[in-house]
Design a protein around this motif. Sequence first.
Motif, short mmCIF file in Angstrom:
data_model
loop_
_atom_site.label_atom_id
_atom_site.label_comp_id
_atom_site.label_asym_id
_atom_site.label_seq_id
_atom_site.Cartn_x
_atom_site.Cartn_y
_atom_site.Cartn_z
N VAL B 9 0.83 -1.20 0.00
CA VAL B 9 0.00 0.00 0.00
C VAL B 9 0.86 1.25 0.00
O VAL B 9 1.95 1.27 0.56
CB VAL B 9 -0.95 0.05 1.22
CG1 VAL B 9 -2.00 -1.01 1.11
CG2 VAL B 9 -0.19 -0.09 2.52
N SER B 10 0.38 2.28 -0.66
CA SER B 10 0.99 3.59 -0.58
C SER B 10 -0.10 4.52 -0.03
O SER B 10 -1.26 4.15 -0.01
CB SER B 10 1.48 4.04 -1.95
OG SER B 10 0.39 4.49 -2.72
N PRO B 11 0.29 5.72 0.45
CA PRO B 11 -0.73 6.57 1.08
C PRO B 11 -1.92 6.84 0.16
O PRO B 11 -3.04 7.01 0.62
CB PRO B 11 0.01 7.85 1.38
CG PRO B 11 1.44 7.46 1.47
CD PRO B 11 1.62 6.32 0.54
N GLU B 12 -1.68 6.91 -1.14
CA GLU B 12 -2.77 7.30 -2.03
C GLU B 12 -3.65 6.12 -2.42
O GLU B 12 -4.80 6.31 -2.76
CB GLU B 12 -2.22 7.96 -3.28
CG GLU B 12 -1.18 9.03 -2.96
CD GLU B 12 -1.58 10.40 -3.44
OE1 GLU B 12 -2.41 10.47 -4.35
OE2 GLU B 12 -1.08 11.39 -2.90
N ARG B 13 -3.09 4.91 -2.42
CA ARG B 13 -3.93 3.79 -2.84
C ARG B 13 -3.30 2.46 -2.45
O ARG B 13 -2.14 2.41 -2.03
CB ARG B 13 -4.15 3.82 -4.35
CG ARG B 13 -2.91 3.48 -5.15
CD ARG B 13 -2.93 4.11 -6.53
NE ARG B 13 -1.62 3.97 -7.13
CZ ARG B 13 -1.33 3.05 -8.05
NH1 ARG B 13 -2.23 2.20 -8.46
NH2 ARG B 13 -0.13 2.98 -8.56
N GLU B 14 -4.09 1.40 -2.60
CA GLU B 14 -3.57 0.06 -2.38
C GLU B 14 -3.08 -0.45 -3.72
O GLU B 14 -3.84 -0.50 -4.69
CB GLU B 14 -4.68 -0.83 -1.84
CG GLU B 14 -4.23 -2.24 -1.58
CD GLU B 14 -5.26 -3.01 -0.79
OE1 GLU B 14 -6.46 -2.76 -0.99
OE2 GLU B 14 -4.88 -3.85 0.04
N PHE B 69 7.98 1.26 5.06
CA PHE B 69 8.22 0.19 6.02
C PHE B 69 7.78 -1.15 5.49
O PHE B 69 6.93 -1.23 4.62
CB PHE B 69 7.43 0.42 7.30
CG PHE B 69 7.64 1.76 7.86
CD1 PHE B 69 8.70 2.00 8.70
CD2 PHE B 69 6.79 2.79 7.52
CE1 PHE B 69 8.91 3.25 9.19
CE2 PHE B 69 7.01 4.05 8.01
CZ PHE B 69 8.07 4.28 8.85
N SER B 71 6.29 -4.56 7.41
CA SER B 71 5.95 -5.13 8.72
C SER B 71 5.45 -6.55 8.51
O SER B 71 4.64 -6.82 7.63
CB SER B 71 4.94 -4.24 9.43
OG SER B 71 3.71 -4.86 9.58
N SER B 78 2.95 -6.51 5.38
CA SER B 78 2.44 -5.25 4.85
C SER B 78 3.62 -4.42 4.41
O SER B 78 4.56 -4.22 5.19
CB SER B 78 1.67 -4.46 5.90
OG SER B 78 0.94 -5.30 6.70
N LEU B 80 4.40 -0.80 3.54
CA LEU B 80 3.86 0.55 3.59
C LEU B 80 4.86 1.45 2.88
O LEU B 80 5.84 1.86 3.48
CB LEU B 80 3.69 1.00 5.03
CG LEU B 80 2.80 0.15 5.91
CD1 LEU B 80 3.14 0.34 7.36
CD2 LEU B 80 1.35 0.49 5.67
N ALA B 81 4.62 1.71 1.63
CA ALA B 81 5.58 2.50 0.87
C ALA B 81 5.17 3.95 0.86
O ALA B 81 3.98 4.26 0.84
CB ALA B 81 5.64 1.98 -0.56
N GLU B 82 6.17 4.84 0.91
CA GLU B 82 5.82 6.25 0.80
C GLU B 82 5.34 6.55 -0.61
O GLU B 82 4.34 7.21 -0.81
CB GLU B 82 7.02 7.12 1.15
CG GLU B 82 6.90 7.72 2.52
CD GLU B 82 8.14 8.46 2.89
OE1 GLU B 82 8.27 9.59 2.45
OE2 GLU B 82 8.98 7.89 3.61
#
Lengths: 300, 128
Positions: B9-14, B69, B71, B78, B80-82
Amino acid sequence: MGAQLRLLRRRIKSVRSTAKITRAQELIASSRIVKAQQRMHAALPYEREITRTVSGVLSNTAKVDHPLTVQAENPRRAGLLVITSDRGFCGGYNANILREAEALSRLLRDRGIEPTPYVTGRKGIAWHSFRSREMGGQWSGFSDAPAYGNAKEIADALIESFRDENGIDEIHVVSTAFVSMLTQQVTVTRILPLEVEETERPPDTGPMPYYEFEPSADGVLDQLLPRYVESRIFSALLQSAASEHASRRRAMKSATDNANELIRVFTQQMNQARQAEITQEISEIVGGANALADAGAGKE
Amino acid sequence: MAKLRVGVVSPERELWSGEADMVIAKTIDGEIGIMPEHAPVLGILVEGGVLRVKGVEGGDLVAAVHGGFISVGNNEVSVLAETAELGSEVDVARARDALQRADASMDGESAAAVQRARARLIAAGEEV
């Protein structure tokens, strides 16, 4: 044509063109709500994951002693992030936000904390600068479609001030939560210091894993917590954007309805005036004809 | 063997989610490979890293991941990409262009840009 008739025609024309504008605004807003909602939903997985990770880390590291989680003993200054829109034409949207922000400022002052507003959105900036209130920061130009970069910029400024000894000790966000198309709620949340709380976990997820960190717990927290704050701000911006469009759609819909109602009333009045004119003309003609006929009869 | 549940996932979308046998990512300590029953780990990803997800139906998944990150816990991974980009979404011509530009200007800032462009090209399956 009678003067009254001309006047009514002119008014109807002007109301009709207003209705066209508000109707167009309404349609634009409704198409944008859908887009804003999609963006909101697209951002959910990241927010959920990062929240889970943060709570996982905070709940199973022995001691959490990160600057971003430490509550100041005597908080003296608080930052208030007020999220408003760039454009008007959206009913009470901005007024509600600003009212809530004022109420919160009063509350904080009563507790002996000096609030500093950080404002996004042209409307909120104008409101504050008109009253010559000092702002800790101001951002504008993205209220209807915020990007993650915008949230990052805001978060950087807030965190920097939070880390500063003489900076702010708390950060609150005043934004509008998008509950549904019809309901948007002004909400106030405190995002910093983070609250480390042992909440009851839903049983289906099982116990939180005990993490190993690469490279170290402190290093990870240093990176993780700012991202978490950014994500919270981003989500507040997205929700506010969706709410803004929803409010605008509602405001523009009632404006269009009101304009149509006005047109109806004016049309009725206009028809009445026209009919009265015609009736008067007929009675004048009939009266004139009768008078002529009477005169003719008198001659014979 | 159990499978990993992976979410990118990135902040804007999965970007992607599904099941896989193995995930390889680049943290600041080096490459990390994760297979089922891996111990819980939380790592920081590097700028311009390449993420590989193996054993996915319909071929491996490759993505360029910039910061963020990874995790791992309970067979769930997961990422979690910027910012992130799937290999299939990379505009190869533009990435190559960016790489050339960054290569040409030799300063500290362009080193990161070189890394990023490189990661995007590798993710797209290009030779760099």
